[in-house]
Write a protein that holds these residues in place. Structure first.
Motif, mmCIF file in Angstrom:
data_model
loop_
_atom_site.group_PDB
_atom_site.id
_atom_site.type_symbol
_atom_site.label_atom_id
_atom_site.label_comp_id
_atom_site.label_asym_id
_atom_site.label_seq_id
_atom_site.Cartn_x
_atom_site.Cartn_y
_atom_site.Cartn_z
ATOM 1 N N ASN A 178 -8.965 14.036 -16.982
ATOM 2 C CA ASN A 178 -7.778 13.223 -17.278
ATOM 3 C C ASN A 178 -7.286 13.402 -18.713
ATOM 4 O OD1 ASN A 178 -7.020 11.666 -14.847
ATOM 5 N ND2 ASN A 178 -9.118 10.925 -14.983
ATOM 6 N N ARG A 179 -8.073 14.045 -19.562
ATOM 7 C CA ARG A 179 -7.658 14.302 -20.942
ATOM 8 C C ARG A 179 -6.728 15.499 -21.028
ATOM 9 N NH1 ARG A 179 -13.437 15.502 -23.313
ATOM 10 N NH2 ARG A 179 -13.268 16.828 -21.449
ATOM 11 N N ALA A 180 -6.769 16.367 -20.017
ATOM 12 C CA ALA A 180 -6.120 17.682 -20.151
ATOM 13 C C ALA A 180 -5.256 18.061 -18.953
ATOM 14 C CB ALA A 180 -7.190 18.758 -20.364
ATOM 15 N N THR A 181 -5.002 17.096 -18.068
ATOM 16 C CA THR A 181 -4.167 17.388 -16.892
ATOM 17 C C THR A 181 -3.280 16.180 -16.588
ATOM 18 O OG1 THR A 181 -5.834 16.483 -15.376
ATOM 19 C CG2 THR A 181 -5.916 18.863 -15.774
ATOM 20 N N MET A 182 -2.269 16.399 -15.782
ATOM 21 C CA MET A 182 -1.599 15.316 -15.055
ATOM 22 C C MET A 182 -1.595 15.728 -13.588
ATOM 23 S SD MET A 182 1.570 13.682 -17.209
ATOM 24 C CE MET A 182 2.458 15.200 -17.546
ATOM 25 N N HIS A 183 -1.423 14.731 -12.731
ATOM 26 C CA HIS A 183 -1.381 15.029 -11.304
ATOM 27 C C HIS A 183 -0.409 14.078 -10.627
ATOM 28 C CE1 HIS A 183 -4.370 11.834 -11.789
ATOM 29 N NE2 HIS A 183 -4.054 11.446 -10.564
ATOM 30 N N ARG A 184 -0.048 14.435 -9.405
ATOM 31 C CA ARG A 184 0.771 13.539 -8.584
ATOM 32 C C ARG A 184 0.437 13.810 -7.124
ATOM 33 N NH1 ARG A 184 6.988 16.011 -8.595
ATOM 34 N NH2 ARG A 184 6.427 18.136 -7.988
ATOM 35 N N GLY A 185 0.524 12.755 -6.315
ATOM 36 C CA GLY A 185 0.360 12.915 -4.880
ATOM 37 C C GLY A 185 1.651 13.461 -4.304
ATOM 38 N N LEU B 244 0.844 -1.221 0.000
ATOM 39 C CA LEU B 244 0.000 0.000 0.000
ATOM 40 C C LEU B 244 0.868 1.255 0.000
ATOM 41 C CD1 LEU B 244 -2.888 -0.802 2.556
ATOM 42 C CD2 LEU B 244 -3.016 -0.751 0.052
ATOM 43 N N ALA B 245 1.982 1.203 0.745
ATOM 44 C CA ALA B 245 2.878 2.362 0.812
ATOM 45 C C ALA B 245 3.603 2.543 -0.525
ATOM 46 C CB ALA B 245 3.877 2.188 1.952
ATOM 47 N N LEU B 246 3.997 1.425 -1.144
ATOM 48 C CA LEU B 246 4.695 1.503 -2.436
ATOM 49 C C LEU B 246 3.762 2.017 -3.532
ATOM 50 C CD1 LEU B 246 6.753 -1.830 -2.321
ATOM 51 C CD2 LEU B 246 7.607 0.500 -1.996
ATOM 52 N N ARG B 247 2.496 1.594 -3.460
ATOM 53 C CA ARG B 247 1.522 2.069 -4.452
ATOM 54 C C ARG B 247 1.306 3.555 -4.302
ATOM 55 N NH1 ARG B 247 -2.056 -1.974 -6.889
ATOM 56 N NH2 ARG B 247 -0.687 -3.719 -6.846
ATOM 57 N N ASN B 248 1.322 3.972 -3.057
ATOM 58 C CA ASN B 248 1.179 5.382 -2.791
ATOM 59 C C ASN B 248 2.363 6.171 -3.367
ATOM 60 O OD1 ASN B 248 -0.056 7.598 -1.418
ATOM 61 N ND2 ASN B 248 1.814 7.553 -0.224
ATOM 62 N N LYS B 249 3.550 5.544 -3.301
ATOM 63 C CA LYS B 249 4.742 6.169 -3.884
ATOM 64 C C LYS B 249 4.604 6.272 -5.406
ATOM 65 C CE LYS B 249 9.444 5.682 -2.900
ATOM 66 N NZ LYS B 249 10.544 4.768 -2.572
ATOM 67 N N ALA B 250 4.020 5.245 -6.009
ATOM 68 C CA ALA B 250 3.804 5.266 -7.464
ATOM 69 C C ALA B 250 2.836 6.389 -7.844
ATOM 70 C CB ALA B 250 3.273 3.918 -7.944
ATOM 71 N N ASN B 251 1.907 6.699 -6.947
ATOM 72 C CA ASN B 251 0.966 7.799 -7.167
ATOM 73 C C ASN B 251 1.652 9.155 -7.170
ATOM 74 O OD1 ASN B 251 -1.736 7.399 -7.674
ATOM 75 N ND2 ASN B 251 -2.127 6.678 -5.587
ATOM 76 N N GLN B 252 2.887 9.173 -6.650
ATOM 77 C CA GLN B 252 3.615 10.443 -6.586
ATOM 78 C C GLN B 252 4.399 10.722 -7.868
ATOM 79 O OE1 GLN B 252 5.676 10.531 -2.743
ATOM 80 N NE2 GLN B 252 3.782 10.035 -1.672
ATOM 81 N N LEU B 253 4.269 9.818 -8.851
ATOM 82 C CA LEU B 253 4.815 10.091 -10.198
ATOM 83 C C LEU B 253 3.740 10.836 -10.988
ATOM 84 C CD1 LEU B 253 6.141 6.476 -10.981
ATOM 85 C CD2 LEU B 253 7.501 8.418 -10.143
ATOM 86 N N TRP B 254 4.139 11.791 -11.823
ATOM 87 C CA TRP B 254 3.165 12.533 -12.643
ATOM 88 C C TRP B 254 2.400 11.568 -13.555
ATOM 89 C CZ3 TRP B 254 1.647 17.191 -11.597
ATOM 90 C CH2 TRP B 254 2.524 18.125 -11.043
ATOM 91 N N HIS B 255 1.104 11.640 -13.522
ATOM 92 C CA HIS B 255 0.323 10.727 -14.358
ATOM 93 C C HIS B 255 -1.077 11.278 -14.610
ATOM 94 C CE1 HIS B 255 -1.033 9.757 -10.292
ATOM 95 N NE2 HIS B 255 -2.127 9.231 -10.833
ATOM 96 N N THR B 256 -1.741 10.631 -15.541
ATOM 97 C CA THR B 256 -3.169 10.824 -15.710
ATOM 98 C C THR B 256 -3.793 9.459 -15.426
ATOM 99 O OG1 THR B 256 -4.822 11.817 -17.165
ATOM 100 C CG2 THR B 256 -3.226 10.371 -18.212
ATOM 101 N N ASP B 257 -4.974 9.431 -14.828
ATOM 102 C CA ASP B 257 -5.535 8.155 -14.403
ATOM 103 C C ASP B 257 -6.023 7.326 -15.597
ATOM 104 O OD1 ASP B 257 -5.137 8.690 -11.688
ATOM 105 O OD2 ASP B 257 -7.078 9.701 -11.499
#
Ligand SMILES: [Fe+2]
Length: 306
Positions: A252-259, A97-110
């Motif tokens: 998600n078509r026009a942004t990226m986000h990261r935690g 769960l912690a590692l997945r959360n770390k992956a969420n901190q990479l810039w992405h679109t869902d």
């Protein structure tokens, strides 16, 4: 309803309206939908957030995703983003769960790695840490408009391959499980997503992207890195600091986000619903036309499976 701009050229707060009003009232929905198409990120504060209210609000915008295998909430319309283990305590740093959360901190679109990508995500804060844990957004529409015309034309006619296992592999080699790899074969999408309502294009890219269709690996990676850097240039983001009762919806078509990180011992619980893109959202313009791409897709699927 009042629309208050928040970010550098995108993102806005909707004031004087509730999730329930947008779910129930045609005029409120139409205004919220227009704001979504225009501002890409919408913030609603002080909401009475329940699973049902979030579901009814999200459904207004389109069909909802069913949560994939391997995520908390699998088989439902909810993705539970949590670092709280089954014993009710915050998990250790090397826990999945912690590692997945770390992956969420990479810039992405869902969901760019899914067979049907996402129009929008709706995220609500249920348990927020005392500090940190923000979600940071950039406009890939404004990033597209900052590119020189030759590069704009090039990416409008290029296609990128997206793979869930690729983004997870940047955190830990086995973070994507064999079940996830089998369920989520690589997908190929146009590098620019044109909004059919306002005609404005956006760079369509994420940490899941690993190759440019028809390009050598090194050249493809160079283009992906160049566009990622352009899209996430310093000073272009909107940082959302979460308060309990906040709901944020993004395109998600026009942004990226990261935690963003927060003190590891503090719990954080967020709930996401995700709206699938449909033909009216420009989905069909995103698919690669070439049979070659389909061939590559089959090969990728075979190697992902075996
Ligand atoms: Fe995300």
């Amino acid at each position: 309803m009042k629309i208050v701009p928040l970010g550098p050229g995108f993102a806005a707060e909707l004031r004087g309206v509730t999730l329930a009003e947008i779910a129930a009232d045609d005029a409120a929905y139409a205004a919220a939908r227009a704001a979504f198409e225009e501002h890409s990120v919408l913030v609603l504060r002080d909401q009475d957030v329940t699973d049902e209210a979030q579901l009814a609000f999200s459904r207004r915008f389109g069909a909802l995703e069913v949560t994939k295998v391997g995520s908390l909430g699998t088989g439902t319309h909810f993705v539970i983003l949590s670092t709280i283990g089954e014993d009710g305590k915050v998990v250790a740093a090397d826990h999945r769960l912690a590692l997945r959360n770390k992956a969420n901190q990479l810039w992405h679109t869902d969901s760019s790695f899914k067979r049907v990508p996402a129009l929008a995500s709706v995220l609500s804060a249920r348990i927020v840490p005392t500090r940190g844990g923000e979600t940071e957004y950039v406009s890939t529409r404004l990033a597209f408009e900052r590119l020189d015309p030759a590069l704009r034309m090039r990416i409008e006619n290029s296609f990128a391959w997206h793979d869930y296992a690729h983004s997870r592999g940047q955190i830990a080699p086995d973070l994507a499980t064999p079940e996830e790899r089998a369920a989520l074969p690589p997908q190929c999408w146009r590098l620019a997503w044109k909004n059919p309502i306002n005609g404005r294009s956006a760079i369509y890219l994420a940490s899941h992207a690993f190759a440019i269709d028809g390009s050598e690996q090194a050249a493809g990676k160079k283009l992906i890195d160049e566009l990622m850097n352009a899209a996430t240039a310093p000073g272009t983001s909107y940082l959302h600091g979460w308060r309990s009762g906040d709901v944020v919806m993004w395109d998600n078509r026009a942004t990226m986000h990261r935690g963003r990180p927060w003190p590891a011992h503090e719990p954080r619980l967020m709930v996401r619903t995700t709206i699938s893109a449909a033909a009216a959202d420009g989905l069909e313009t995103m698919r690669p036309p070439s049979p070659k791409a389909a061939e590559y897709r089959d090969r990728s699927r075979e190697s992902a499976n075996g």
